[in-house]
Design an enzyme around this catalytic site. Sequence first.
Site, PDB file in Angstrom:
ATOM      1  N   HIS A  53       0.850  -1.187   0.000  1.00 21.20           N
ATOM      2  CA  HIS A  53       0.000   0.000   0.000  1.00 21.20           C
ATOM      3  C   HIS A  53       0.890   1.242   0.000  1.00 21.20           C
ATOM      4  O   HIS A  53       1.539   1.558   0.988  1.00 21.20           O
ATOM      5  CB  HIS A  53      -0.889  -0.047   1.257  1.00 21.20           C
ATOM      6  CG  HIS A  53      -1.927   1.024   1.295  1.00 21.20           C
ATOM      7  ND1 HIS A  53      -2.846   1.131   2.314  1.00 21.20           N
ATOM      8  CD2 HIS A  53      -2.190   2.045   0.442  1.00 21.20           C
ATOM      9  CE1 HIS A  53      -3.633   2.177   2.089  1.00 21.20           C
ATOM     10  NE2 HIS A  53      -3.247   2.757   0.967  1.00 21.20           N
ATOM     11  N   HIS A  59       3.722   0.862   2.990  1.00 26.30           N
ATOM     12  CA  HIS A  59       3.679  -0.216   3.982  1.00 26.30           C
ATOM     13  C   HIS A  59       3.038  -1.444   3.367  1.00 26.30           C
ATOM     14  O   HIS A  59       2.570  -1.411   2.235  1.00 26.30           O
ATOM     15  CB  HIS A  59       2.918   0.249   5.232  1.00 26.30           C
ATOM     16  CG  HIS A  59       1.478   0.577   4.958  1.00 26.30           C
ATOM     17  ND1 HIS A  59       1.077   1.819   4.534  1.00 26.30           N
ATOM     18  CD2 HIS A  59       0.357  -0.173   5.009  1.00 26.30           C
ATOM     19  CE1 HIS A  59      -0.236   1.825   4.354  1.00 26.30           C
ATOM     20  NE2 HIS A  59      -0.703   0.624   4.619  1.00 26.30           N
ATOM     21  N   ASP A  61       0.168  -4.410   4.033  1.00 24.77           N
ATOM     22  CA  ASP A  61      -0.965  -4.814   4.854  1.00 24.77           C
ATOM     23  C   ASP A  61      -1.066  -6.326   4.833  1.00 24.77           C
ATOM     24  O   ASP A  61      -1.268  -6.939   3.787  1.00 24.77           O
ATOM     25  CB  ASP A  61      -2.242  -4.160   4.333  1.00 24.77           C
ATOM     26  CG  ASP A  61      -2.242  -2.659   4.588  1.00 24.77           C
ATOM     27  OD1 ASP A  61      -2.122  -2.268   5.757  1.00 24.77           O
ATOM     28  OD2 ASP A  61      -2.332  -1.886   3.617  1.00 24.77           O
ATOM     29  N   LYS A 308      14.496  -5.472  27.312  1.00 25.17           N
ATOM     30  CA  LYS A 308      15.335  -4.819  28.304  1.00 25.17           C
ATOM     31  C   LYS A 308      15.498  -5.735  29.515  1.00 25.17           C
ATOM     32  O   LYS A 308      14.539  -6.074  30.185  1.00 25.17           O
ATOM     33  CB  LYS A 308      14.704  -3.504  28.749  1.00 25.17           C
ATOM     34  CG  LYS A 308      15.525  -2.804  29.822  1.00 25.17           C
ATOM     35  CD  LYS A 308      14.807  -1.597  30.393  1.00 25.17           C
ATOM     36  CE  LYS A 308      15.607  -0.973  31.523  1.00 25.17           C
ATOM     37  NZ  LYS A 308      15.749  -1.857  32.684  1.00 25.17           N
ATOM     38  N   ASP A 310      17.053  -6.273  33.272  1.00 21.54           N
ATOM     39  CA  ASP A 310      17.533  -5.468  34.393  1.00 21.54           C
ATOM     40  C   ASP A 310      18.929  -5.929  34.772  1.00 21.54           C
ATOM     41  O   ASP A 310      19.258  -7.102  34.655  1.00 21.54           O
ATOM     42  CB  ASP A 310      16.591  -5.615  35.574  1.00 21.54           C
ATOM     43  CG  ASP A 310      15.478  -4.588  35.482  1.00 21.54           C
ATOM     44  OD1 ASP A 310      15.676  -3.575  34.768  1.00 21.54           O
ATOM     45  OD2 ASP A 310      14.422  -4.790  36.082  1.00 21.54           O
TER      46      ASP A 310
HETATM   47 MN    MN Z   1      -2.834   0.098   4.375  1.00 23.87          MN
END
Ligand code: MN
Length: 338
Positions: A53, A59, A61, A308, A310
């Site tokens: 798209h 992008h 879809d 992440k 610790d």
């Molecule tokens: Mn789209």
Amino acid sequence: MAGKPSTKLDTYQRMRRFNQTPEPSGQAAEKAMARRASKKAQASALSFVIQEHDARRLHYDFRLELDDTLKSWAVPKGPSLDPSVKRLAVHVEDHPIDYGSFEGYIPEGNYGAGSVIVWDRGTWEPQAGSIDEARETYARGKLKFVLHGEKLHGGWTLVRSNMRGNSDKEQWLLIKERDDEARSEADYDVLLKQPGSVMSDSLGARSKSGEVRERTERKNAARQSRASRTTKAAPPPKRPAVKDQGKSPERPRPDIVANRSGESLRTLADNPAIQDAIRAKLPATMKPQLATLVDIAPSSDDWSYEIKFDGYRVLVRIDREAASKAKSTQPRDRCARG
Ligand code: MN
């Protein structure tokens, strides 16, 4: 989650003006669905489609048929065959089944204005278990499936993350499973290697046959401009190396690590001829990059996702000269709380 069909397509329909956009309204699908529901049989193969798209931002879809709609995710960077690459997949509204064969141009001023092509399509099945189980895991935020497409095959996972975008949309990750269909991204970028529509004639049917090709070139240009944005801290390698350049020492030296994504660091490691690099001693100290707590993921797509842990972040470096002179002045630096 088996809501009423009209409810499922509600968002989709509310967002569009079907007297202005060539996209399917979903009404035909709803009728067909009602017919099918009454027959009750029919559970054969479920379809999937990936539409490229070219909207405000290019992008892909990603849509999987489930419960008579297409469950949909917008994947800014598109799928990757590399199991170590996790692609952001923003969960969006359900689309009608017949959207899966939609190609065309959504006119300016409408939602998602821009062109749409069917980049890949085929069928999918759960990696294990039944469709009912897949439906349950989907509701809990995880779907493991096998694709039988023209371009994509093998196992894939879609998993909901805890990240929150700048809208109320859920952020999922699309990840290739490790199997025979997996390829490293550096080795094979499926989006570049297999561009264009899988529908015969595609947009070319409406205009001249050069259309698809033209789109591909535009797409590549878009990808390149994105790539150069990612690497602007240090321009792409392949330029003449250090010694050919010594002319303007005043030039600001690029910071080769800060602001780089993991992906671009890997690219850099593969091509260490950094433009404007100046050979020098290692700095006396270095600071590790620390995580910053934020509520929303950045809106650009040149960032990477990392768990992440610790604890303490430790930098270890190999400095042969220093090591031979003063073996254990600073055997290791425990740097910072991460
Ligand atoms: Mn789209």
